[in-house]
Design a protein around this motif. Sequence first.
Motif, PDB file in Angstrom:
ATOM      1  N   TYR A 193      11.801   9.120  -5.054  1.00  0.00           N
ATOM      2  CA  TYR A 193      11.058   7.850  -5.121  1.00  0.00           C
ATOM      3  C   TYR A 193      11.926   6.668  -4.677  1.00  0.00           C
ATOM      4  N   THR A 194      13.129   6.603  -5.177  1.00  0.00           N
ATOM      5  CA  THR A 194      14.018   5.480  -4.867  1.00  0.00           C
ATOM      6  C   THR A 194      14.336   5.399  -3.371  1.00  0.00           C
ATOM      7  N   GLN A 231      11.919  -1.061   6.035  1.00  0.00           N
ATOM      8  CA  GLN A 231      10.986  -1.138   7.163  1.00  0.00           C
ATOM      9  C   GLN A 231      10.288  -2.499   7.193  1.00  0.00           C
ATOM     10  N   LYS A 232       9.945  -2.999   6.006  1.00  0.00           N
ATOM     11  CA  LYS A 232       9.305  -4.321   5.931  1.00  0.00           C
ATOM     12  C   LYS A 232      10.264  -5.416   6.416  1.00  0.00           C
ATOM     13  N   LYS A 233      11.532  -5.343   5.989  1.00  0.00           N
ATOM     14  CA  LYS A 233      12.510  -6.335   6.441  1.00  0.00           C
ATOM     15  C   LYS A 233      12.727  -6.249   7.956  1.00  0.00           C
ATOM     16  N   LYS A 234      12.673  -5.036   8.474  1.00  0.00           N
ATOM     17  CA  LYS A 234      12.850  -4.844   9.918  1.00  0.00           C
ATOM     18  C   LYS A 234      11.697  -5.499  10.688  1.00  0.00           C
ATOM     19  N   ARG A 235      10.452  -5.298  10.152  1.00  0.00           N
ATOM     20  CA  ARG A 235       9.310  -5.922  10.808  1.00  0.00           C
ATOM     21  C   ARG A 235       9.400  -7.452  10.728  1.00  0.00           C
ATOM     22  N   ALA A 261      13.306   2.798   1.769  1.00  0.00           N
ATOM     23  CA  ALA A 261      12.939   2.931   3.184  1.00  0.00           C
ATOM     24  C   ALA A 261      11.761   2.018   3.527  1.00  0.00           C
ATOM     25  N   ILE A 262      10.795   1.954   2.604  1.00  0.00           N
ATOM     26  CA  ILE A 262       9.635   1.075   2.838  1.00  0.00           C
ATOM     27  C   ILE A 262      10.062  -0.379   2.872  1.00  0.00           C
ATOM     28  N   TYR A 275       0.842  -1.205   0.000  1.00  0.00           N
ATOM     29  CA  TYR A 275       0.000   0.000   0.000  1.00  0.00           C
ATOM     30  C   TYR A 275       0.878   1.256   0.000  1.00  0.00           C
ATOM     31  N   GLN A 276       1.936   1.273   0.825  1.00  0.00           N
ATOM     32  CA  GLN A 276       2.831   2.437   0.883  1.00  0.00           C
ATOM     33  C   GLN A 276       3.557   2.644  -0.449  1.00  0.00           C
ATOM     34  N   ILE A 277       3.969   1.545  -1.085  1.00  0.00           N
ATOM     35  CA  ILE A 277       4.650   1.657  -2.389  1.00  0.00           C
ATOM     36  C   ILE A 277       3.684   2.163  -3.449  1.00  0.00           C
ATOM     37  N   ALA A 278       2.432   1.704  -3.390  1.00  0.00           N
ATOM     38  CA  ALA A 278       1.422   2.159  -4.370  1.00  0.00           C
ATOM     39  C   ALA A 278       1.132   3.641  -4.232  1.00  0.00           C
TER      40      ALA A 278
END
Length: 323
Positions: free
Chosen positions: A55-56, A65-69, A61-62, A43-46
């Motif tokens: 953008y990059t 953040q996903k890998k961190k979660r 960062a998104i 959703y954040q990437i969309a």
Amino acid sequence: MLFKKKRLAVAITVFWVLLAYIVTGLGYWFIALEQRSRQISNYQIAELNPADPGYTVKYDAIVAQKKKRTAQYVGEGSTFLGLILLGAIFVYREVRRQIRLQLQQQNFMMAVTHELKTPIAVTKLNLETLLKHRLDEQKQQKMIQAALQETNRLDTLATNILVASQLEGEYIQSKESLDLSALVKHAMQDFAHRFPDRRWAERIEPGCTILGDPLLLQLLVNNLVENALKYSPREGVVTVSLEKKGRAVCLAIADQGPGIPEDEKKKIFDKFYRTGQESTRQTKGTGLGLYLCRKIADDHHAILKVADNSPIGSIFTVTFKMV
């Protein structure tokens, strides 16, 4: 007993089912969180504008953040899973230990009951026979001797139970310089007098002096010899040897019984342990004699071992340090 075994089987089954349910729930929790994290990231990437100069950076960062979660979920899940498995293993081992202890205590109570009733019944019957009938001198002596042997069985049983309780408490040992040769010699004279129909062989070297408690060492010798008598056939020879080996003293008691299987040789020194089923076992005993022998040997910094005799039977050896 069958009812208890069924209850035990049900309890173990319920335990493993609950553990499987908890682990499955933990896995479902991880999958659900991971899917939610992926949805949030998508959703954040969309929402990002590809034409945006940053953008990059925002996309990276998104993803980070996903890998961190994900790493957080894996870490927390692994920790919970490890704690659950450790707790399950601990509970399972404790339950099994308590079950084994309960079974051992049940066997012990059955053995003690038998060991108490048999000598009491024999002694009572012999004394009643002596009172009611006029027997010749030889028969009287034979019945009196049998009554004395059964009384000695009771005395040994009471001593073993008492000493086992004391050794697990605050028994104060009396360590003194002791002539083990004289102690073993006296013990063998007593056994020869009590069991004149048994065959004995002695090789006792004089001057074997060690540091120890006379009462406990006497109990050690008696229990090992009685164990050899118990498992040897009546025509078999019980061999007792005591000799110096360098700076050590080696006591060996050999029997001509059926021997001990390899997988039983360590278990026989456990408290209350006896081979076979208590209800069908033919040999006498409570499972305390060899346990006490090992405990006494350990307390005297001695080494107690069992090996096969040739051609048949077992040899129990106790190696002490000389004074």
